[in-house]
Design a protein around this motif. Structure first.
Motif, PDB file in Angstrom:
ATOM      1  N   ALA A 193       0.834  -1.208   0.000  1.00  0.00           N
ATOM      2  CA  ALA A 193       0.000   0.000   0.000  1.00  0.00           C
ATOM      3  C   ALA A 193       0.866   1.253   0.000  1.00  0.00           C
ATOM      4  CB  ALA A 193      -0.922  -0.013   1.219  1.00  0.00           C
ATOM      5  N   ALA A 194       1.991   1.217   0.711  1.00  0.00           N
ATOM      6  CA  ALA A 194       2.896   2.367   0.743  1.00  0.00           C
ATOM      7  C   ALA A 194       3.501   2.641  -0.629  1.00  0.00           C
ATOM      8  CB  ALA A 194       3.998   2.135   1.768  1.00  0.00           C
ATOM      9  N   GLN A 195       3.727   1.593  -1.419  1.00  0.00           N
ATOM     10  CA  GLN A 195       4.275   1.775  -2.758  1.00  0.00           C
ATOM     11  C   GLN A 195       3.218   2.290  -3.735  1.00  0.00           C
ATOM     12  OE1 GLN A 195       7.637   1.271  -3.358  1.00  0.00           O
ATOM     13  NE2 GLN A 195       7.634   0.978  -1.131  1.00  0.00           N
ATOM     14  N   LEU A 196       1.966   1.881  -3.536  1.00  0.00           N
ATOM     15  CA  LEU A 196       0.927   2.213  -4.509  1.00  0.00           C
ATOM     16  C   LEU A 196       0.244   3.545  -4.222  1.00  0.00           C
ATOM     17  CD1 LEU A 196      -0.811  -1.281  -4.917  1.00  0.00           C
ATOM     18  CD2 LEU A 196       0.821  -0.187  -6.468  1.00  0.00           C
ATOM     19  N   CYS A 197       0.155   3.926  -2.956  1.00  0.00           N
ATOM     20  CA  CYS A 197      -0.613   5.113  -2.566  1.00  0.00           C
ATOM     21  C   CYS A 197       0.299   6.328  -2.443  1.00  0.00           C
ATOM     22  CB  CYS A 197      -1.339   4.869  -1.248  1.00  0.00           C
ATOM     23  SG  CYS A 197      -2.515   3.497  -1.296  1.00  0.00           S
ATOM     24  N   GLN A 198      -0.287   7.493  -2.673  1.00  0.00           N
ATOM     25  CA  GLN A 198       0.507   8.719  -2.730  1.00  0.00           C
ATOM     26  C   GLN A 198       0.636   9.414  -1.385  1.00  0.00           C
ATOM     27  OE1 GLN A 198      -0.958  11.739  -5.458  1.00  0.00           O
ATOM     28  NE2 GLN A 198       1.072  11.992  -6.332  1.00  0.00           N
ATOM     29  N   SER A 199       0.001   8.878  -0.358  1.00  0.00           N
ATOM     30  CA  SER A 199       0.124   9.465   0.976  1.00  0.00           C
ATOM     31  C   SER A 199      -0.002   8.368   2.008  1.00  0.00           C
ATOM     32  CB  SER A 199      -0.945  10.544   1.206  1.00  0.00           C
ATOM     33  OG  SER A 199      -2.211   9.952   1.369  1.00  0.00           O
ATOM     34  N   ALA A 200       0.504   8.661   3.199  1.00  0.00           N
ATOM     35  CA  ALA A 200       0.421   7.683   4.284  1.00  0.00           C
ATOM     36  C   ALA A 200      -1.026   7.461   4.706  1.00  0.00           C
ATOM     37  CB  ALA A 200       1.262   8.162   5.467  1.00  0.00           C
ATOM     38  N   ALA A 201      -1.835   8.530   4.724  1.00  0.00           N
ATOM     39  CA  ALA A 201      -3.233   8.376   5.135  1.00  0.00           C
ATOM     40  C   ALA A 201      -3.982   7.452   4.185  1.00  0.00           C
ATOM     41  CB  ALA A 201      -3.902   9.744   5.194  1.00  0.00           C
ATOM     42  N   LEU A 202      -3.770   7.642   2.881  1.00  0.00           N
ATOM     43  CA  LEU A 202      -4.425   6.784   1.900  1.00  0.00           C
ATOM     44  C   LEU A 202      -3.923   5.352   2.014  1.00  0.00           C
ATOM     45  CD1 LEU A 202      -6.387   6.654  -0.491  1.00  0.00           C
ATOM     46  CD2 LEU A 202      -4.470   7.199  -2.001  1.00  0.00           C
ATOM     47  N   ALA A 203      -2.630   5.178   2.247  1.00  0.00           N
ATOM     48  CA  ALA A 203      -2.069   3.830   2.394  1.00  0.00           C
ATOM     49  C   ALA A 203      -2.647   3.125   3.611  1.00  0.00           C
ATOM     50  CB  ALA A 203      -0.545   3.911   2.497  1.00  0.00           C
ATOM     51  N   ARG A 204      -2.771   3.850   4.722  1.00  0.00           N
ATOM     52  CA  ARG A 204      -3.352   3.237   5.926  1.00  0.00           C
ATOM     53  C   ARG A 204      -4.797   2.820   5.667  1.00  0.00           C
ATOM     54  NH1 ARG A 204      -1.001   7.945   8.420  1.00  0.00           N
ATOM     55  NH2 ARG A 204       1.041   7.448   9.309  1.00  0.00           N
ATOM     56  N   GLY A 205      -5.564   3.694   5.037  1.00  0.00           N
ATOM     57  CA  GLY A 205      -6.957   3.356   4.765  1.00  0.00           C
ATOM     58  C   GLY A 205      -7.088   2.134   3.881  1.00  0.00           C
ATOM     59  N   ALA A 206      -6.255   2.069   2.831  1.00  0.00           N
ATOM     60  CA  ALA A 206      -6.317   0.927   1.920  1.00  0.00           C
ATOM     61  C   ALA A 206      -5.895  -0.361   2.619  1.00  0.00           C
ATOM     62  CB  ALA A 206      -5.428   1.194   0.703  1.00  0.00           C
ATOM     63  N   ALA A 207      -4.810  -0.307   3.386  1.00  0.00           N
ATOM     64  CA  ALA A 207      -4.302  -1.512   4.041  1.00  0.00           C
ATOM     65  C   ALA A 207      -5.260  -2.004   5.119  1.00  0.00           C
ATOM     66  CB  ALA A 207      -2.922  -1.243   4.639  1.00  0.00           C
ATOM     67  N   VAL A 208      -5.812  -1.090   5.921  1.00  0.00           N
ATOM     68  CA  VAL A 208      -6.771  -1.496   6.943  1.00  0.00           C
ATOM     69  C   VAL A 208      -8.031  -2.065   6.297  1.00  0.00           C
ATOM     70  CG1 VAL A 208      -8.261  -0.656   8.809  1.00  0.00           C
ATOM     71  CG2 VAL A 208      -5.885   0.093   8.675  1.00  0.00           C
ATOM     72  N   GLY A 209      -8.427  -1.509   5.167  1.00  0.00           N
ATOM     73  CA  GLY A 209      -9.573  -2.064   4.444  1.00  0.00           C
ATOM     74  C   GLY A 209      -9.319  -3.492   3.996  1.00  0.00           C
ATOM     75  N   VAL A 210      -8.117  -3.748   3.501  1.00  0.00           N
ATOM     76  CA  VAL A 210      -7.768  -5.117   3.098  1.00  0.00           C
ATOM     77  C   VAL A 210      -7.786  -6.050   4.313  1.00  0.00           C
ATOM     78  CG1 VAL A 210      -5.910  -6.571   2.191  1.00  0.00           C
ATOM     79  CG2 VAL A 210      -6.442  -4.392   1.084  1.00  0.00           C
ATOM     80  N   LEU A 211      -7.279  -5.566   5.435  1.00  0.00           N
ATOM     81  CA  LEU A 211      -7.289  -6.375   6.660  1.00  0.00           C
ATOM     82  C   LEU A 211      -8.715  -6.717   7.069  1.00  0.00           C
ATOM     83  CD1 LEU A 211      -5.857  -7.577   9.173  1.00  0.00           C
ATOM     84  CD2 LEU A 211      -6.019  -5.316  10.213  1.00  0.00           C
ATOM     85  N   ALA A 212      -9.599  -5.723   7.067  1.00  0.00           N
ATOM     86  CA  ALA A 212     -10.987  -5.962   7.460  1.00  0.00           C
ATOM     87  C   ALA A 212     -11.677  -6.937   6.509  1.00  0.00           C
ATOM     88  CB  ALA A 212     -11.745  -4.637   7.511  1.00  0.00           C
ATOM     89  N   VAL A 213     -11.474  -6.740   5.217  1.00  0.00           N
ATOM     90  CA  VAL A 213     -12.090  -7.639   4.242  1.00  0.00           C
ATOM     91  C   VAL A 213     -11.538  -9.050   4.380  1.00  0.00           C
ATOM     92  CG1 VAL A 213     -12.292  -8.125   1.776  1.00  0.00           C
ATOM     93  CG2 VAL A 213     -12.642  -5.803   2.615  1.00  0.00           C
ATOM     94  N   GLY A 214     -10.250  -9.159   4.677  1.00  0.00           N
ATOM     95  CA  GLY A 214      -9.640 -10.474   4.791  1.00  0.00           C
ATOM     96  C   GLY A 214     -10.079 -11.256   6.006  1.00  0.00           C
ATOM     97  N   LEU A 215     -10.487 -10.545   7.078  1.00  0.00           N
ATOM     98  CA  LEU A 215     -10.835 -11.226   8.325  1.00  0.00           C
ATOM     99  C   LEU A 215     -12.317 -11.546   8.464  1.00  0.00           C
ATOM    100  CD1 LEU A 215      -8.585  -9.427  10.954  1.00  0.00           C
ATOM    101  CD2 LEU A 215      -8.225 -11.619   9.837  1.00  0.00           C
ATOM    102  N   VAL A 216     -13.172 -10.967   7.636  1.00  0.00           N
ATOM    103  CA  VAL A 216     -14.607 -11.239   7.784  1.00  0.00           C
ATOM    104  C   VAL A 216     -15.240 -11.709   6.465  1.00  0.00           C
ATOM    105  CG1 VAL A 216     -15.022  -9.718   9.732  1.00  0.00           C
ATOM    106  CG2 VAL A 216     -15.052  -8.770   7.439  1.00  0.00           C
ATOM    107  N   PRO A 217     -14.655 -12.700   5.781  1.00  0.00           N
ATOM    108  CA  PRO A 217     -15.279 -13.163   4.548  1.00  0.00           C
ATOM    109  C   PRO A 217     -16.155 -14.394   4.741  1.00  0.00           C
ATOM    110  CG  PRO A 217     -13.097 -14.063   4.673  1.00  0.00           C
ATOM    111  CD  PRO A 217     -13.355 -13.337   5.978  1.00  0.00           C
TER     112      PRO A 217
END
Length: 522
Positions: A193-217
C-alpha cells in the motif's frame, strides 16, 4: 511510477539492499517502545482468553454446551469458524485466532507504512535515500523487523501458554506461528500500500480495508475455500486438535508474493510517487471561495468522514438484516443486533480518535505555521478541526442507528424499531466526544503525547469491556470508561452520558486554551 534506472546506483541485485542491516538496527531502536507494546498486546490477548475461558467453562459439559451454542450462531461461525476441539486449549485457539491475527496484522501494516510512506511524506525518506542505501533497503529492513517481532510473539506464546496454563507445547507453537506469519503477511500488505498510494493516510486506509475484508469473509465465502483467505488460516492449522503443520505455509506464500511485488515496485518507483493519488484536498482546483477554516477542514477531510459514514451505514444494514433474520439468543441473553451494534459503536470510537488527531498531523506536516501567519487566529483554526472531530461521530452513529434499524426492518417488516435503535446508538456520542476531548487536550498540552493518549484511551476502554464481561471489574468502575454505559448489558440512564458530554466539553476547552499559548512545532 517510472521505469528509469534506480537512484544511488542501485540495481536489481544485491546492491539494491545495501544498508539494510543498518536500517534494521535503526528502525528497531527508534520504535523499541512501540515494538514492546506490540508484543505485549499480542501475547496478552490469548493469555487473557485462556484465563477467562478456564474460569467460565471449568467442565467438559459447560465447554460442550458453549461449543454447541456457538455452532448454532451463524454469525459467530462465519467469523471464527466451527469449533474443532472442545478442550479448553482448543476453545482458546478458536476464540483467539481472529483476534491474534487482527493484532499482529494491524500492528504490522501500520508499522510498515510508518517507516516507508510516512517517512516520504515527512521528507525524511529522501534524506535516507541520499546516503549509501539501496532502493530496496528500507522495505527490506521493515519486513525483517516485522517478521522478527512476530516470531518473538510466537516464541513467547509457545512458552507462556504451556507454563501458565499447561497447554501442549506443539499446539501453542503452531497457534503462535500461524498468527506470526499472518501478521508478517499484512506487514507486506502495508508495504505494498505504501508503494501504490501517494500518501500515508491513503495507504493506511487501503491496508486497513484489506485487513478488514480479509478477516470477515466467512459470511459469503464457502467453507472449503475460506482457508485460502486470512480468516481461514487458523482454521487450516487447527491448533490443539488435528494439527496441520503445513498450514503456516499458506500465509507464508502470501507474504512472499507480496514481498516480491513490493521489491519490484521499490526498485522502479520515484520517491514520493504512487499509482493511487490522494484526493483529500490536495489536488484539483477549488471551485468558489473557501469561506473559512471550517470550509478548509471540510475540503481536506470531509470526504474521508463521508466515506467512513457510508461504510459504517452499509455494514450496519447488513448487521441488522443478518441479526434479525436468525433471532438467536446469546450466552448473556442479549440479541445479536445489540451486540454487533455495540461493536460498530466501538469502531466509531476508534475513528473518532483518528479524526481528533488531524490537527496534530497538520502541524507535524508544517501546514499550520504558514496559515497562522495570515489573519487566521489559532482558536479559529482549531475550532474548525474540533467541529469536524465532534460532528463526525454523530454522523457515523446516526448511520449505524439508521442502518441497523433499516436492516432489522427489512428482515422483520416492521419499522417501529428504527427510531428507537437510532436513539439508543446516539447515546454513544458523548463517549466518542470524550475520546476526542482527551486527544485535543493532549494535543494542546503536550502535542507529542496526542497519538499515544488517543490510542491508549481506545485500547484501554476495549480492555475494560473484556475485563467487565469476565467479571474482573465491577459495573460502577465500568461506567467510568467511555465504552461502559452504552454496553447492551448496562442500563445507565441519561445522567451518565450527560456527565460524559460535560467532561468532553471541559477537555476540549483545556486543549484549546493550551494550544493558544504554546509554541508550534519548528
Amino acid at each position: 511510477m517510472t521505469t528509469g534506472r534506480p537512484a544511488n546506483g542501485g540495481s536489481a541485485g544485491a546492491g539494491s539492499f545495501a544498508g539494510t542491516g543498518v536500517l534494521v538496527r535503526f528502525v528497531a531502536r527508534r520504535d523499541r517502545l512501540l515494538i514492546a507494546a506490540w508484543i505485549a498486546v499480542a501475547v496478552a490477548v490469548p493469555l487473557f482468553n485462556a484465563y477467562s475461558l478456564a474460569a467460565l467453562l471449568p467442565t467438559e459439559a459447560t465447554r460442550t454446551a458453549f461449543a454447541e451454542m456457538s455452532a448454532a450462531n451463524p454469525v459467530t461461525t462465519a467469523l471464527l469458524g466451527p469449533v474443532h476441539d472442545t478442550s479448553i486449549e482448543g476453545l482458546v485457539a478458536w476464540r483467539s485466532s481472529v483476534q491474534s491475527l487482527f493484532i499482529t496484522g494491524l500492528a504490522g501494516l501500520l508499522f510498515a507504512i510508518r517507516h516507508t510512506r510516512a517517512e516520504e511524506d515527512a521528507g525524511r525518506g529522501e534524506l535516507v535515500a541520499a546516503r549509501a542505501v539501496g532502493r530496496r533497503a528500507t522495505v527490506g529492513a521493515v519486513l525483517v523487523v516485522a517478521a522478527a517481532v512476530n516470531l518473538a510473539v510466537a516464541a513467547l506464546l509457545a512458552v507462556a501458554l504451556p507454563l501458565g496454563f499447561g497447554f501442549p507445547f506443539g499446539g501453542s507453537l503452531l497457534f503462535g506461528l500461524t498468527a506470526a506469519v499472518g501478521g508478517t503477511g499484512f506487514a507486506a500488505c502495508g508495504l505494498l500500500a505504501a508503494q501504490l498510494c501517494q500518501s500515508a493516510a491513503l495507504a493506511r486506509g487501503a491496508a486497513v480495508g484489506v485487513l478488514a475484508v480479509g478477516l470477515v469473509p466467512g459470511v459469503v465465502v464457502p467453507g472449503e475455500w475460506i482457508g485460502l483467505l486470512p480468516a481461514g488460516w487458523s482454521r487450516l492449522a487447527r491448533a490443539y486438535g488435528a494439527e496441520r503443520w503445513w498450514a503456516p505455509l499458506v500465509p507464508l506464500a502470501f507474504t512472499v508474493v507480496l514481498a516480491l511485488v513490493v521489491y519490484a515496485l521499490a526498485a522502479r518507483r520515484d520517491l514520493g510517487a504512487g499509482l493511487l493519488p490522494d484526493r483529500a484536498g490536495g489536488t484539483g482546483p477549488v471551485r468558489g471561495r473557501l469561506a473559512g477554516t471550517s470550509a478548509l477542514v471540510w475540503r481536506l477531510y470531509g470526504g474521508q468522514t463521508v466515506a467512513w459514514t457510508v461504510a459504517l451505514g452499509t455494514v450496519a444494514v447488513g448487521v441488522g438484516w443478518v441479526s434479525a433474520s436468525f433471532e438467536l439468543p446469546t450466552v448473556t441473553g442479549q440479541t445479536l443486533l445489540e451486540i454487533f451494534t455495540y461493536v460498530l459503536c466501538m469502531a466509531v470510537g476508534c475513528l473518532t480518535a483518528a479524526g481528533a488527531l488531524r490537527p496534530y498531523a497538520e502541524e507535524r506536516r508544517g501546514r499550520v505555521s504558514p496559515l497562522l501567519a495570515t489573519p487566521t487566529g489559532r482558536s479559529r483554526w482549531l475550532i474548525g478541526h474540533v467541529a469536524l472531530a465532534l460532528a463526525g461521530p454523530v454522523a457515523m452513529l446516526l448511520a449505524v442507528g439508521l442502518g441497523t434499524g433499516a436492516g432489522d426492518a427489512l428482515a422483520t417488516g416492521g419499522l417501529g424499531a428504527v427510531l428507537a435503535r437510532t436513539g439508543t446508538v446516539l447515546l454513544f456520542a458523548p463517549a466518542a466526544w470524550v475520546v476526542a476531548g482527551l486527544t485535543i487536550a493532549a494535543y494542546g498540552l503536550r502535542p507529542r503525547a496526542a497519538v499515544p493518549v488517543a490510542w491508549v484511551t481506545v485500547v484501554a476502554s476495549g480492555i475494560c469491556v473484556a475485563l467487565w464481561e469476565a467479571g474482573t471489574i465491577g459495573e460502577t468502575a465500568f461506567l467510568f470508561t467511555p465504552f461502559g454505559y452504552v454496553h447492551p448489558m448496562v442500563s445507565a440512564g441519561w445522567a451518565v452520558p450527560a456527565a460524559f458530554a460535560v467532561v468532553a466539553a471541559g477537555l476540549v476547552a483545556v486543549g484549546g486554551g493550551a494550544f493558544a499559548r504554546r509554541d508550534l512545532f519548528a
